[in-house]
Design an enzyme around this catalytic site. Structure first.
Site, PDB file in Angstrom:
ATOM      1  N   LYS A 147      10.933  -5.557   0.038  1.00 37.61           N
ATOM      2  CA  LYS A 147       9.680  -4.919   0.489  1.00 37.61           C
ATOM      3  C   LYS A 147       9.880  -3.667   1.348  1.00 37.61           C
ATOM      4  O   LYS A 147       9.161  -3.450   2.322  1.00 37.61           O
ATOM      5  CB  LYS A 147       8.839  -5.935   1.267  1.00 37.61           C
ATOM      6  CG  LYS A 147       8.413  -7.133   0.448  1.00 37.61           C
ATOM      7  CD  LYS A 147       7.646  -8.132   1.266  1.00 37.61           C
ATOM      8  CE  LYS A 147       8.541  -8.886   2.215  1.00 37.61           C
ATOM      9  NZ  LYS A 147       7.906 -10.046   2.837  1.00 37.61           N
TER      10      LYS A 147
ATOM     11  N   ASP B 112       7.563 -17.096   5.235  1.00 39.08           N
ATOM     12  CA  ASP B 112       6.088 -17.126   5.290  1.00 39.08           C
ATOM     13  C   ASP B 112       5.478 -18.099   4.271  1.00 39.08           C
ATOM     14  O   ASP B 112       4.409 -18.674   4.506  1.00 39.08           O
ATOM     15  CB  ASP B 112       5.470 -15.722   5.135  1.00 39.08           C
ATOM     16  CG  ASP B 112       5.958 -14.958   3.921  1.00 39.08           C
ATOM     17  OD1 ASP B 112       6.837 -15.462   3.191  1.00 39.08           O
ATOM     18  OD2 ASP B 112       5.470 -13.831   3.703  1.00 39.08           O
TER      19      ASP B 112
HETATM   20  C1  GLC Z   1       9.467 -11.099  -0.424  1.00 39.76           C
HETATM   21  C2  GLC Z   1      10.497 -11.855   0.427  1.00 39.76           C
HETATM   22  C3  GLC Z   1      10.091 -13.305   0.580  1.00 39.76           C
HETATM   23  C4  GLC Z   1       8.664 -13.389   1.097  1.00 39.76           C
HETATM   24  C5  GLC Z   1       7.724 -12.604   0.189  1.00 39.76           C
HETATM   25  C6  GLC Z   1       6.284 -12.623   0.674  1.00 39.76           C
HETATM   26  O1  GLC Z   1       9.497 -11.595  -1.710  1.00 39.76           O
HETATM   27  O2  GLC Z   1      11.767 -11.775  -0.170  1.00 39.76           O
HETATM   28  O3  GLC Z   1      10.977 -13.979   1.461  1.00 39.76           O
HETATM   29  O4  GLC Z   1       8.270 -14.734   1.163  1.00 39.76           O
HETATM   30  O5  GLC Z   1       8.155 -11.263   0.117  1.00 39.76           O
HETATM   31  O6  GLC Z   1       6.151 -12.050   1.942  1.00 39.76           O
END
Ligand code: GLC
Length: 553
Positions: A188, A223
């Site tokens: 991200k 999360d």
């Molecule tokens: C990305 C991260 C993951 C997280 C997701 C949503 O995929 O790698 O760990 O849960 O974003 O925030």
């Protein structure tokens, strides 16, 4: 881009062919969905069996889900979405909680600079929060609980305990305990140096220590795990927690014996269940089954993590605007005649990530408003208490099937549209002019219709692909069979969700459910209760901190 450059002239027929061609690339048939879900199940099995697979299937060492009776006050720090948040969470023990939070911006420089600078900033934010909210200290829980989240007596553990903090860190981390885990990779848009391979709890604790903060990071949680735990806390149970926001991912409750890569470790010998963080954003990085278009390839090539997080790049809020921008630019640049905005662009539209997914959402909202009811997310009573409008529980398949298929390029023939639709297009035209900085003279109603169409293509594909991940978890956990024909005895299959797309993008949830229904049949789909895991990151981190303090961590 290929579909538009080789054409001569832009007669209505030619223009339609170009749009139809793009549309065909974004459609997903039921067979496509089945193929993708089958691959999902294979990748689940690979990741559960061995380490170092792209879909990491990370054991979280969280071995139970809360039942809503837990109590205590904890600090939570949440990094990984659009903002950094520090929260004080008070678990009231009756499925309800009180949360106070402060949001802090994370600059691009911090995201991509030295990790110590990023973690120092996290520690400073916690410090600022503690200074501002003096009550942010742990309170001794009041009742003994028989479940793994039972409240500890903090005073017994340490006469002057440091403030226990749960960290929600929403990136792939290979966990080895509730309070230990190495960062596997950034996602991200984050790329801080000297972090990958390091223990994230240690990085944070070192920063607290450098600043002499009397705070102890006792638990680490993704999360998605937070979403699962917080939905379980408010509704009494939960099978899957998932995020459809800046990124996408899911965590679910798995039989420990299926996590074969844990070998003979005590965690596996203890049996029972463990939450697994799938990291499904990395599903099919080889793109053998994902329906890649040239627009997706461009997004991937120009991203900071090419060839990684393939599925996330089709689905999540960080990328949908960029895919749509690529479609619009290809129509602006169509040769020999432009097919959009008189061939003009704007600085916003020319900028990498210049089209925010929120703009697509506004455009679709303007088109959809007042048409048909959509399927709402369930909102548990603990969440309702905070003044949000109540949505009535279970979605009905009938509602979903009434949603017309606006996706088609036919809706760009403005001459055939009703006055109401023309008024909607006029509103969309206003949004485009204002939000994309285009000259009003260059934006026709037809252009507005094309932007709406492109947004819906990209978002519908995202929602339908999201349904595959949910279906895969249902099949993996024995709640459904691919193709339907099996119905679990359970009254409800509870799913906790969070993220801007699922919460706010028009029809995202409805389209996801449509896809789920095609994959697992209507009876099972009707039992799936998709509800908001409100403040999942904060509440989940608090619940894990509670479990950690009980274990004496
Ligand atoms: C990305 C991260 C993951 C997280 C997701 C949503 O995929 O790698 O760990 O849960 O974003 O925030």
């Amino acid at each position: 881009m290929a579909p538009t450059s080789a054409l001569f002239g832009a007669s209505p027929d030619v223009a339609r062919r170009v749009l139809d061609d793009i549309e065909a690339q974004f459609r997903l048939s039921k067979d496509d969905l089945v193929t993708i879900t089958t691959q999902f199940l294979e990748d689940f099995a690979l990741g559960l069996g061995e380490y170092n697979h792209p879909m990491a299937m990370i054991p979280t060492f969280v071995t139970g889900v809360p039942n809503g009776s837990e109590t205590g006050t904890f600090l939570a720090l949440d990094l990984g979405g659009t903002n950094l948040r520090v929260c004080e969470v008070e678990l009231l023990g009756n499925h309800e909680f009180v949360l106070r939070q402060q949001k802090y911006k994370v600059s691009e420089a911090l995201k991509t600079g030295e990790a110590t600078a990023l973690f120092d900033y996290l520690a400073d934010s916690v410090d600022a929060f503690l200074t501002e909210f003096a009550s942010a200290v742990p309170s001794s829980p009041t009742t003994e609980q028989p479940n793994p989240f039972a409240s500890p007596s903090l005073a017994e553990l340490d006469p002057e305990p440091a403030v226990p903090l749960g960290l929600t860190f929403s990136f792939p981390v290979e966990q080895t305990a509730l309070n230990r885990g190495k960062i596997l990779t950034w996602t991200k848009g984050f790329a801080a140096k000297n972090a990958v391979g390091h223990d994230v709890v240690q990085l944070l604790q070192d920063a607290f220590n450098r600043k002499h903060l009397h705070v102890r990071c006792v638990a680490l949680v993704n999360d998605t795990v937070g979403a699962l735990l917080s939905r379980a806390y408010t509704s009494g149970g939960c099978l899957l927690g998932s995020i459809f926001g800046t990124g996408t991912n899911g965590a679910y409750v798995e039989h420990v014996e299926n996590i074969r890569k844990l070998g003979d470790s005590p965690a596996r010998q203890n049996g029972g269940y463990m939450i697994v963080n799938t990291e499904w954003g990395a599903f099919n990085n080889t793109r053998t089954v994902l329906p890649t278009t040239p627009f997706d390839n461009k997004v991937d090539r120009e991203s900071i993590n090419p060839r990684l997080q393939a599925y996330e790049k089709f689905i999540s809020g960080m990328y949908l605007g960029e895919i749509t921008r690529n479609i619009l630019l290809s129509l602006i640049d169509a040769a020999p005649k432009p097919l959009l905005f008189n061939g003009r662009s704007s600085s916003q539209l020319n900028a990498h990530y210049g089209l925010d997914t929120a703009i697509m959402s506004e455009v679709e909202e303007a088109w959809e408003t007042g048409r048909v009811p959509t399927v709402p997310l369930t909102i548990d009573s603990a969440v309702r208490k905070e003044g949000k409008p109540a949505a009535n529980g279970l979605p009905s398949a009938d509602v979903a099937s009434k949603i017309p298929d606006w996706q088609s390029a036919h809706f760009t023939d403005v001459d055939s549209l009703s006055q109401d639709d023309l008024a909607r297009l006029e509103r969309i035209r206003g949004i485009i002019i204002q939000r994309l900085g285009l000259d009003a003279a260059d934006v026709s109603l037809r252009d507005a219709a094309i932007v709406r169409w492109a947004s819906s293509l990209v978002a519908n594909r995202a929602a339908r692909l999201s349904g595959c991940a949910v279906a895969a978890v249902l099949v993996q956990t024995g709640r459904a069979k691919l193709g339907g024909g099996f119905v679990t005895d359970e009254e409800k299959i509870i799913v906790g969700v969070d993220g801007s797309l699922i919460q706010h993008y028009p029809n995202f949830n409805t389209r996801l459910r449509e896809s789920l229904r095609e994959l697992v049949g209507e009876e099972v789909e009707k039992k799936v209760d998709i509800g908001l895991a409100k403040d999942g990151s904060g509440v989940g981190a608090a619940l894990c901190a509670l479990q950690a303090t009980k274990q004496g961590l």
